[in-house]
Design an enzyme around this catalytic site. Sequence first.
Site, short mmCIF file in Angstrom:
data_model
loop_
_atom_site.label_atom_id
_atom_site.label_comp_id
_atom_site.label_asym_id
_atom_site.label_seq_id
_atom_site.Cartn_x
_atom_site.Cartn_y
_atom_site.Cartn_z
N HIS A 423 -50.12 -25.26 25.81
CA HIS A 423 -48.99 -24.08 24.71
C HIS A 423 -48.06 -23.41 25.88
O HIS A 423 -46.90 -23.68 25.68
CB HIS A 423 -49.76 -22.84 24.63
N CYS A 733 -46.27 -39.18 19.11
CA CYS A 733 -45.37 -37.81 19.57
C CYS A 733 -45.62 -36.71 20.25
O CYS A 733 -45.64 -35.53 19.96
CB CYS A 733 -45.45 -36.92 18.18
#
Length: 781
Positions: A423, A733
Amino acid sequence: MAVLWLDEISAGDLEKVGGKGASLGELTGAGLPVPPGFVVTAGTYRSFIEDAEIDEELFEAVEVDVDDSSALATAADRAQELILETPFPDDLREEILASYREVGNGEAFVAVRSSATAEDLPDASFAGQQETFLNVTEGALLDRVRECWASLFTQRAIYYRQEQGFDHSAVNIAVVVQQMVDAEKSGVMFTSHPSTGDPTMIIEAAWGLGEAVVSGAVSPDNYVVPRNDDEIDVTVAEKKVMHEKDEETGETVEREVPADKRNARVLSDDEIDTLVELGERVEDHYDTPQDVEWAIIDGDVYMLQSRPITTIDEGGSGAEAPGASGAVNAAKGVTDGSGSGGTQAASGGGGGSSASSGDVIVDGLGSSPGTVSGAAQIVLKLDDLDKVKEGDIIVTEMTMPDMVPAMKRASGIITDEGGMTSHAAIVSRELGVPAIVGTTNATTVLEDGQIVTLDGDKGAVLEGQKVEPDEETEPVEEVRPQSPVKPMTATEVKVNVSIPEAAERAAATGADGVGLLRTEHMILSLNQTPANYIEENGENAYITELVEGIRGVADEFYPRPVRVRTLDAPTDEFRQLEGGEDEPKEHNPMLGYRGIRRSLDRPDVFAHELEAFRRLYEMGYDNVEIMFPLVNDAEDIYQAKRLMEEAGIDPAKRKWGAMIETPASALSVEGMAEAGIDFASFGTNDLTQYTLAVDRNNEHVADRFDELHPSILKLIGTVIETCREHDVETSICGQAGSKPEMVQFLVDEGVSSISANIDAVRDVQHEVKRTEQKLLLDSVR
């Protein structure tokens, strides 16, 4: 009079005929080749609603809280219903139809185009929000005019006006009715360089009607024409589709470009000369550089629209021109579109020169580039975030979605844990904040308030201040390409977006769309599990949170596609939220209860995600695509498809697909294609960890995490080949999409699109172009 002819209109009639009408009238008056037509004036629209006495109810209907999706939908439906169900007065009906019969002797196909009086303003662009209809005949004309009026009250238009502070009752709308040019070739032209104002024309051209170029449906040829007689730079794109009139129905349809034209150059030298001559006349007439739409039929060139280029800035930066095709973005520097102009290096949060010396006190993985100095702030719990001030450096074990507001204030991020796909790494790159992850000990070695220098390129934290802050720069400007002309490629280059807050920065890259928008960060930022949030706030509040998060990105990119991944959060992330005590305790959450398997197991909660998509489609966001994560086989797809249908989403009308993240999904993709997916997207972060048995967030084995491993490439190549046989698009992606070696491999294999990190988009565009050109050369040698 309800109608004004184009030869009666000048630029001073903006309030009467709107932006398009005024521009076309001015061009006609200047003797430029404009197809004949007329404008149903803005005053006619106003008289229509006032004489029918629906104006007060109309404006009252749209005075709603636009953040309430349900109220907004109801308002839009009611406003449009009021206009569409109000009949035309007889005198108005006859005047419009009589004017139509004068165009092309009453047998013409016409374009019916909205022309709002608030289009193309310096600080707000309403372009593209109202309707345009092509190849209209007399029988449908009045309905199309009324639909243009009604399009002033779509959900998007209402929302945008209110967000921009415009009074709904103050915006009027005219309608241009103009003879169609059944174009053989068409495109856009910038009469001067759109960034610097230099005397260089940039022309984009494709086969058929120009809507394919303006909407981004096709990659056009690119012609860079210096006005000092230097050599023209030509980039010929592969033009897969074209828009043209269907001879049987008269409707505009999208068709494949014939094989002999697909890679053929659209414009001849003589046609370029004619366009340049007309462009110079347009620019001289307005005394300012223009963005022109044009079309050619039977060798004749027509000007379809012209507006000022708003991106030219003496300082060398600016915003994308309203109405531009998306292929040109303002920024510093000049390029010919060949890729030689380079890319601006990400500088992070305003850091100056790189730290070249000093004692390294902590090191890790450099996950977001840039060098900054600042005060370290140790964040061990959420309450510690309050002490993070502008310019501080956050030092934490691992970032979480609810840390994003503080991450936006910080000048740098350092974490103990995590890898290049954590993250902290992903969000830092998107925010343009330098970051180092996986240090193992930064929170124990560093102290609160200690001045350190973070080198996000080398992964090193040095003692003391080693750089002086440069003049502040906006993160958006840092990623805006130096090269204002996007390299023309047949392979689309998209961008990854993890958080809605990064949408503006992502859009500034000039990417062809969003290849991955993660919903989990929207959900996790609520600091409650979905079930807990719904219990405390209700289903509608949860759905609204999703709608607003996705809509912010879809608005920023419209009409470019935004591919949205449904919830994919492991249980260890959910356990840290309110209500997380009910989450399963898993030895390895990455292999556990996440992705589509959680969604299919809890269809009651998943239904709320799908309802958010349904509402977005109802609101007009047809650029949103649905992507299911961690799919293993066709059975997962069939179940997800059934739930879409139960939610009121027609899989045949919407674009949807699956992520290829496990060896099982790669080997089962043919069954998925038969189940109806439109695309398959490689999530290389998970595909790598599952194929190589390497935990992607474990810094101890980070050196073994290799997306270019032959086994990974073999799986990807097999999937692309299978999908091409079944007419299914393929994309990537994952993190690897930003690596030149992976880009070269994917283009060689025939991938449809590549989605890159925000700071890598322009580099990937150039790499794609180089690889495509090499393939073309190799094929003819």
